[in-house]
Design a protein around this motif. Sequence first.
Motif, mmCIF file in Angstrom:
data_model
loop_
_atom_site.group_PDB
_atom_site.id
_atom_site.type_symbol
_atom_site.label_atom_id
_atom_site.label_comp_id
_atom_site.label_asym_id
_atom_site.label_seq_id
_atom_site.Cartn_x
_atom_site.Cartn_y
_atom_site.Cartn_z
ATOM 1 N N TYR A 1 -14.370 26.796 9.104
ATOM 2 C CA TYR A 1 -14.600 27.080 7.693
ATOM 3 C C TYR A 1 -13.324 27.633 7.038
ATOM 4 C CZ TYR A 1 -16.387 29.331 3.478
ATOM 5 O OH TYR A 1 -16.584 29.722 2.187
ATOM 6 N N LEU A 2 -12.715 28.637 7.677
ATOM 7 C CA LEU A 2 -11.504 29.245 7.112
ATOM 8 C C LEU A 2 -10.353 28.248 7.047
ATOM 9 C CD1 LEU A 2 -11.588 32.790 8.761
ATOM 10 C CD2 LEU A 2 -11.991 32.217 6.361
ATOM 11 N N LEU A 3 -10.189 27.442 8.087
ATOM 12 C CA LEU A 3 -9.117 26.441 8.072
ATOM 13 C C LEU A 3 -9.307 25.440 6.935
ATOM 14 C CD1 LEU A 3 -8.669 25.791 11.893
ATOM 15 C CD2 LEU A 3 -6.995 26.819 10.343
ATOM 16 N N ILE A 4 -10.533 25.003 6.723
ATOM 17 C CA ILE A 4 -10.801 24.057 5.639
ATOM 18 C C ILE A 4 -10.546 24.710 4.284
ATOM 19 C CG2 ILE A 4 -12.646 22.780 4.452
ATOM 20 C CD1 ILE A 4 -13.805 22.186 7.281
ATOM 21 N N LYS A 5 -11.035 25.941 4.103
ATOM 22 C CA LYS A 5 -10.853 26.634 2.823
ATOM 23 C C LYS A 5 -9.374 26.888 2.532
ATOM 24 C CE LYS A 5 -14.853 27.195 0.975
ATOM 25 N NZ LYS A 5 -15.159 26.551 -0.298
ATOM 26 N N VAL A 6 -8.668 27.447 3.491
ATOM 27 C CA VAL A 6 -7.254 27.755 3.285
ATOM 28 C C VAL A 6 -6.466 26.456 3.099
ATOM 29 C CG1 VAL A 6 -5.180 28.735 4.355
ATOM 30 C CG2 VAL A 6 -7.348 29.971 4.486
ATOM 31 N N GLY A 7 -6.746 25.461 3.933
ATOM 32 C CA GLY A 7 -6.050 24.182 3.819
ATOM 33 C C GLY A 7 -6.274 23.507 2.489
ATOM 34 N N SER A 8 -7.465 23.634 1.922
ATOM 35 C CA SER A 8 -7.734 22.997 0.628
ATOM 36 C C SER A 8 -7.030 23.723 -0.516
ATOM 37 C CB SER A 8 -9.237 22.932 0.365
ATOM 38 O OG SER A 8 -9.772 24.217 0.165
ATOM 39 N N VAL A 9 -6.726 25.011 -0.317
ATOM 40 C CA VAL A 9 -6.041 25.771 -1.368
ATOM 41 C C VAL A 9 -4.526 25.608 -1.280
ATOM 42 C CG1 VAL A 9 -5.576 28.110 -2.237
ATOM 43 C CG2 VAL A 9 -7.906 27.456 -1.603
ATOM 44 N N ILE A 10 -3.969 25.722 -0.076
ATOM 45 C CA ILE A 10 -2.495 25.709 0.048
ATOM 46 C C ILE A 10 -1.950 24.461 0.718
ATOM 47 C CG2 ILE A 10 -2.388 28.232 0.051
ATOM 48 C CD1 ILE A 10 -1.858 28.121 3.057
ATOM 49 N N GLY A 11 -2.811 23.616 1.249
ATOM 50 C CA GLY A 11 -2.355 22.389 1.907
ATOM 51 C C GLY A 11 -2.285 22.545 3.416
ATOM 52 N N GLY A 12 -2.332 21.396 4.082
ATOM 53 C CA GLY A 12 -2.358 21.386 5.541
ATOM 54 C C GLY A 12 -1.081 21.893 6.186
ATOM 55 N N VAL A 13 0.070 21.473 5.675
ATOM 56 C CA VAL A 13 1.356 21.881 6.270
ATOM 57 C C VAL A 13 1.547 23.390 6.131
ATOM 58 C CG1 VAL A 13 3.866 21.617 6.105
ATOM 59 C CG2 VAL A 13 2.384 19.617 5.916
ATOM 60 N N ALA A 14 1.249 23.921 4.951
ATOM 61 C CA ALA A 14 1.389 25.367 4.741
ATOM 62 C C ALA A 14 0.424 26.149 5.631
ATOM 63 C CB ALA A 14 1.153 25.714 3.274
ATOM 64 N N THR A 15 -0.776 25.619 5.803
ATOM 65 C CA THR A 15 -1.757 26.277 6.671
ATOM 66 C C THR A 15 -1.250 26.346 8.107
ATOM 67 O OG1 THR A 15 -3.578 25.528 5.268
ATOM 68 C CG2 THR A 15 -4.144 26.206 7.505
ATOM 69 N N VAL A 16 -0.739 25.226 8.605
ATOM 70 C CA VAL A 16 -0.191 25.194 9.971
ATOM 71 C C VAL A 16 1.014 26.124 10.073
ATOM 72 C CG1 VAL A 16 0.936 23.729 11.692
ATOM 73 C CG2 VAL A 16 -1.099 22.909 10.489
ATOM 74 N N ALA A 17 1.857 26.148 9.048
ATOM 75 C CA ALA A 17 3.035 27.028 9.065
ATOM 76 C C ALA A 17 2.617 28.497 9.128
ATOM 77 C CB ALA A 17 3.900 26.772 7.833
ATOM 78 N N ILE A 18 1.590 28.858 8.378
ATOM 79 C CA ILE A 18 1.106 30.245 8.412
ATOM 80 C C ILE A 18 0.553 30.581 9.795
ATOM 81 C CG2 ILE A 18 -0.705 31.788 7.544
ATOM 82 C CD1 ILE A 18 -0.286 30.486 4.792
ATOM 83 N N LEU A 19 -0.241 29.682 10.357
ATOM 84 C CA LEU A 19 -0.799 29.926 11.695
ATOM 85 C C LEU A 19 0.305 30.083 12.739
ATOM 86 C CD1 LEU A 19 -3.874 27.535 11.702
ATOM 87 C CD2 LEU A 19 -3.910 30.029 11.736
ATOM 88 N N LEU A 20 1.336 29.240 12.659
ATOM 89 C CA LEU A 20 2.461 29.360 13.602
ATOM 90 C C LEU A 20 3.209 30.668 13.401
ATOM 91 C CD1 LEU A 20 3.867 25.708 13.667
ATOM 92 C CD2 LEU A 20 2.664 26.920 15.498
ATOM 93 N N SER A 21 3.399 31.063 12.148
ATOM 94 C CA SER A 21 4.090 32.329 11.862
ATOM 95 C C SER A 21 3.307 33.516 12.411
ATOM 96 C CB SER A 21 4.290 32.501 10.355
ATOM 97 O OG SER A 21 5.086 31.479 9.849
ATOM 98 N N ILE A 22 2.004 33.495 12.201
ATOM 99 C CA ILE A 22 1.162 34.581 12.712
ATOM 100 C C ILE A 22 1.241 34.617 14.242
ATOM 101 C CG2 ILE A 22 -1.224 35.372 12.985
ATOM 102 C CD1 ILE A 22 -1.751 34.282 10.147
ATOM 103 N N SER A 23 1.215 33.452 14.875
ATOM 104 C CA SER A 23 1.285 33.403 16.339
ATOM 105 C C SER A 23 2.618 33.937 16.847
ATOM 106 C CB SER A 23 1.066 31.973 16.828
ATOM 107 O OG SER A 23 -0.250 31.576 16.558
ATOM 108 N N LEU A 24 3.712 33.585 16.180
ATOM 109 C CA LEU A 24 5.035 34.092 16.586
ATOM 110 C C LEU A 24 5.112 35.601 16.414
ATOM 111 C CD1 LEU A 24 7.383 31.312 15.179
ATOM 112 C CD2 LEU A 24 6.889 31.820 17.583
ATOM 113 N N PHE A 25 4.606 36.098 15.283
ATOM 114 C CA PHE A 25 4.585 37.540 15.054
ATOM 115 C C PHE A 25 3.731 38.228 16.113
ATOM 116 C CE2 PHE A 25 2.355 41.189 13.088
ATOM 117 C CZ PHE A 25 3.451 42.042 12.972
ATOM 118 N N GLY A 26 2.590 37.650 16.418
ATOM 119 C CA GLY A 26 1.709 38.211 17.439
ATOM 120 C C GLY A 26 2.346 38.234 18.811
#
Length: 131
Positions: A18-43
């Motif tokens: 649900y969150l992936l679909i909502k966020v992806g529809s607002v900011i786009g798929g590439v930006a969503t993946v970029a945010i997830l990768l950034s969070i993973s690197l920070f983590g």
Amino acid sequence: MYFKLFLVFLIVPVIEIYLLIKVGSVIGGVATVAILLSISLFGAWLMKSQGGRILTKIRDELSQGRLPAAQMLDAALVFIGGALLATPGFFTDFLGIFFLIPATRRVIKAWLGLWLQSRISRGGFVVRRHH
């Protein structure tokens, strides 16, 4: 117990999708993946940083002849946080980082202490010895 685990394994993926679909529809798929990768690197950086600090504290406690119980709990929580960050999605990433930040980890440890006290006072733990 098994039913609760079943619910977790059912509900968490639904929340993530649900969150992936909502966020992806607002900011786009590439930006969503970029945010997830950034969070993973920070983590990953946070996990390495906190893990190193905890290992140093464990060594210090052991060298002074004390049992590092609190540090072992911290290590377990950092491990859980890392496992949650390895699971793709915003919900598990949020929970994972919550387990890695020292201030929020103190909240988790305080809650675990209260939960444990409650279980012990109600007789929720029974020690069985098998011979």
